[in-house]
Enzyme design. Structure first.
Site, PDB file in Angstrom:
ATOM      1  CE  LYS A 137     -47.550  36.379   4.882  1.00 53.61           C
ATOM      2  NZ  LYS A 137     -48.188  37.455   5.486  1.00 53.61           N
ATOM      3  CD  GLU A 193     -48.085  40.739   6.356  1.00 54.09           C
ATOM      4  OE1 GLU A 193     -47.353  41.459   5.837  1.00 54.09           O
ATOM      5  OE2 GLU A 193     -48.966  40.020   5.580  1.00 54.09           O
ATOM      6  NE  ARG A 217     -51.150  43.051  -3.348  1.00 51.24           N
ATOM      7  CZ  ARG A 217     -50.578  41.895  -2.591  1.00 51.24           C
ATOM      8  NH1 ARG A 217     -51.381  40.920  -1.934  1.00 51.24           N
ATOM      9  NH2 ARG A 217     -49.286  41.831  -2.401  1.00 51.24           N
TER      10      ARG A 217
END
Length: 760
Positions: free
Chosen positions: A32, A224, A607
């Site tokens: 991203k 975001e 993660r």
């Protein structure tokens, strides 16, 4: 540099299509940041003036990283992009346009502590019950109102809101909101929510200002976007209205901040605002193994309210995801710590390759104890920020007063620190006099003989002169010279230097570190104005999410899952996967809340790069009571083909049995129940693995801290017998390191530890 090379087809399409409304749905680990930065670079390379580009982020760290990457492609032009957090960008605009909404351009920005302190003062003045009108509750209520663009007058005149407050027996909330707003305005201060609320007021009430910034920001990008609230959504929509060259980037599957006001509908319904929207989906995960990605997909598939996408990975399949069960939370910590030591040894990893993620901060205790016993270094993230430490806030309060002496929260914080004979009674008299004469506290302090009687006038006049001397220094010197002058002449440096305790030395070192940071700022070549006022604007806007894992320190990272968003680690342990803990008990009453918890689990899973371990305990102390725990429903939602079940520590498992692939649920085998007792039993029989409590020697009486020496054998009421292996510090704040067999080393402050020298 050919920045387009190396992009996959979806990434490249998102970078090159810069006209009109665009939504980039970016799955976890899909590159991203690369797409955002290259898209901005592409705009500049194809002729767009960087001054016409606005990029909004949620952390200063993200903005800094993006600007550095853009600089590598387009060079110094990257400095001219308007890029930063929502709060920093709109604070900058508000300082330019402040006069239009009645504020000074040097307005103070109140942090959460400042706001709550003011609220507590208002509650005291209004003689309200501070238990019913808890400062945290009131602060959150006001914050929610502002984030939903509800002004004081709208709050007070809204029958539904007033009825809700009355039914909750808090009918004065509207009046508190009104008083709080007036006091902030009088002090020339805005809180964090005001930076967005006042921007909305500015753009709504001043069409000329709106048009000015619509023409300036012809290209908008929002990172975001799933985390935006109503106030942020409204600002972005207004600014983009003229040209509609708006690009939002985000992942609805990682929307986890509803408690902060984030509204997932902003990204889910983006197409309603822009029917001509182009959507680009970044679905290839470059971070994680195939197994980890498939586990994440199988979890998030249970959410009904989401954007459709198919995240995949071309990385190696990797290990299956291990699920481990423990009897207790302490045993869970032991399993995790041992696994870290073993994995590090076998695969030659570093400690900072490991992270332990949990739902609540309280879960860190068992993990910390287990890591300490095995001498595993660790660091907890999301704790007290450097700029939230008392000594730092004290000195910064003096900085704030230098530029805005009307800042009453800063003034009350330091008017008698270090002590100068202006006690609480005097401060109360100043507050009353200011209110009676419609003056600021500063105006009363500058002319005490006009408003106050008694001997307090002299120290007040001296204090006013001191602040005025700081103002004079600030006009002629840079940030560092001004800050050093203030630190020296307030007496803070001297006070902390003379404190020989361990804590005193640490506070003195923190002040030195602050001054070092200001010196670095003053020596930067990329800024023209190096005054302390500019430094203060940056400090006020630091976010709690600007910390990142420190790769220079080899430590295991411990943090809540919320704090872990945006980070990645080779090995991740997600602990405490139990019903009522994760998912949280508070989330079980609605699908909306439960789906947010599931998204939080999705964030935790993604993660991990190489290895993921999920753990849970069958019993856990909660509120002082040992309770029976059931495995989280989220474990049951994972397709078992990706799991490795490790149940060796206990006798049986709820997870043992068969997985119904069609119904996507586990069916326990009848002969394999976790406990033979009925559910009403208070706890499973786990006493055999719990350490036996130490029974103190009859007549146990702690010795004085001055009596202890290195090498002495001692007794502790709880930990039992041990040996002092080190003493540091000076009385009365001596800290002892004591080795207790079976428990390892423990550091204890002797004045609180209650140790007794072992009798022969």
């Amino acid at each position: 540099m050919n920045y387009l090379e190396g992009l996959n087809p979806q990434q490249r399409a998102a970078v090159e299509n810069t006209i009109g409304p665009v939504m980039i749905v970016a799955g976890a680990g899909s590159g991203k940041t690369r797409v955002i930065t290259y898209r901005v670079a592409h705009l500049i390379r194809t002729g767009t003036d960087p001054f016409n580009i606005l990029v909004l982020t949620f952390t200063n760290k993200a903005a800094k990283e993006m600007r550095e990457r853009i600089t590598k492609v387009v060079g110094a032009e990257a400095k001219n992009i308007w890029m930063g957090t929502f709060h920093s960008v709109f604070a900058k605009i508000l300082r330019v346009e402040a006069d239009k909404i009645g504020y000074p351009s040097n307005f103070t920005i109140y942090d959460t502590d400042d706001s709550k302190s003011l609220i507590r003062a208002i509650l005291k003045e209004m003689q309200l019950d501070d238990k019913l009108y808890n400062a945290n509750f009131v602060y959150n209520r006001i914050s929610s109102a502002k984030n939903n663009l509800i002004s004081v007058s709208e709050y007070i005149n809204n029958d539904q809101i007033q009825a809700e407050d009355a039914s909750n027996k808090r009918p004065m909330l509207g009046q508190i909101y009104e008083t709080y707003t007036k006091r902030c305005f009088k002090a020339g201060a805005m809180d964090f929510d005001d930076l967005l609320f006042k921007t909305n007021v500015l753009l709504k009430n001043h069409p000329d200002v709106l048009n000015k910034y619509q023409q300036k920001f012809r290209y908008l990008m929002v990172d975001e976007y799933q985390d935006t609230n109503f106030s942020q959504y409204t600002i972005v929509k207004k600014l983009a209205a003229a040209y509609q060259n708006i690009c939002v980037v985000g992942d609805d599957a990682q929307s986890i901040y509803a408690f902060r006001g984030a509204n997932i509908q902003n990204i889910l319904n983006f197409e309603r605002d822009y029917p001509d929207l182009k959507v680009y989906k970044l679905e290839q995960n470059y971070r994680s193994t195939q197994n980890i990605v498939e586990v994440a997909n199988s979890i998030i598939a249970n959410n009904k309210n989401q954007l459709e996408k198919n995240v995949f990975s071309d990385n190696e399949p990797g290990d299956r995801i291990k699920v481990q069960r423990a009897f207790t939370d302490n045993e869970e910590g032991k399993l995790v710590a041992e696994a870290i030591v073993q994995e590090r040894s076998l695969k030659g990893l570093l400690f900072h390759d490991f992270a332990i993620l949990y739902r609540t901060n309280a879960q860190s205790r068992a993990m910390e104890e287990a890591l300490r016993k095995l001498n595993v270094p660790y660091k907890i993230y999301g704790g007290l920020s450097f700029y939230q430490r008392k000594e730092i806030k004290d000195l910064i309060a003096y900085f704030r007063l230098t530029f805005n002496p009307s800042d009453e929260e800063a003034l009350k914080r330091v008017i008698n620190y270090p002590k100068r004979g202006i006690g609480d009674t005097s401060v109360d008299r100043i507050v009353v006099a200011a209110d009676q004469h419609d003056k600021t506290m500063w105006e009363v302090i500058c002319h005490p003989h006009m408003y106050l009687e008694g001997r307090v006038a002299a120290p007040l006049k001296d204090f006013a002169t001191l602040i005025q001397s700081f103002q004079a220094e600030a006009k002629k010197n840079d940030a560092y010279e001004t800050a050093l002058y203030i630190a020296q002449h307030t007496g803070i440096l001297k006070e902390l230097y003379n404190d020989d305790s361990i804590e005193g030395r640490a506070r003195y070192e923190n002040i030195q570190e602050l001054l070092n940071g200001i010196k670095e700022f003053a020596e930067r070549e990329d800024i023209e104005d190096k005054g302390l006022a500019v430094f203060m604007q940056d400090v006020a806007l630091l976010t709690n999410d600007d910390n990142e894992k420190d790769k220079n320190r080899d430590t295991v990272s411990l943090m809540t899952i919320h704090s872990a968003k945006g980070l990645e680690f080779k090995n991740v342990f997600v602990v405490g996967l139990e019903e009522n803990l994760f998912p949280s008990q508070l989330s079980l009453s609605s699908r909306t809340d439960l789906e947010e918890e599931r998204r939080l689990f999705y964030v935790a899973i993604t993660r991990a790069e190489k290895k993921l371990t999920l753990t849970y305990a069958t019993s856990r102390y909660r509120w002082g009571t040992l309770t029976t725990c059931e495995p989280s429903r989220f474990i049951n939602e994972i397709n078992p083909r990706y799991l490795e079940l490790d149940m060796k520590p206990a006798k049986s498992s709820l997870l043992e049995g068969n997985f119904d692939d069609e119904r996507r649920t586990w069916t326990s085998s009848p002969q394999r129940e976790v406990f033979s007792k009925p559910k009403s039993a208070t706890a499973p029989k786990t006493t055999s693995i719990l350490p036996k409590a130490h029974i103190p020697t009859p007549g146990f009486a702690p010795d004085q801290p001055s009596a202890f020496q290195t090498g002495m054998e001692v007794e502790h009421e709880k930990f039992g017998f041990g040996k002092i292996i080190n003493l540091e510090g000076s009385l009365p704040d001596v800290k002892a390191t004591v080795f207790f067999p079976g428990l390892g080393n423990k550091q204890l402050l002797l004045k609180f530890a209650k140790l007794m020298i072992k009798k022969d």
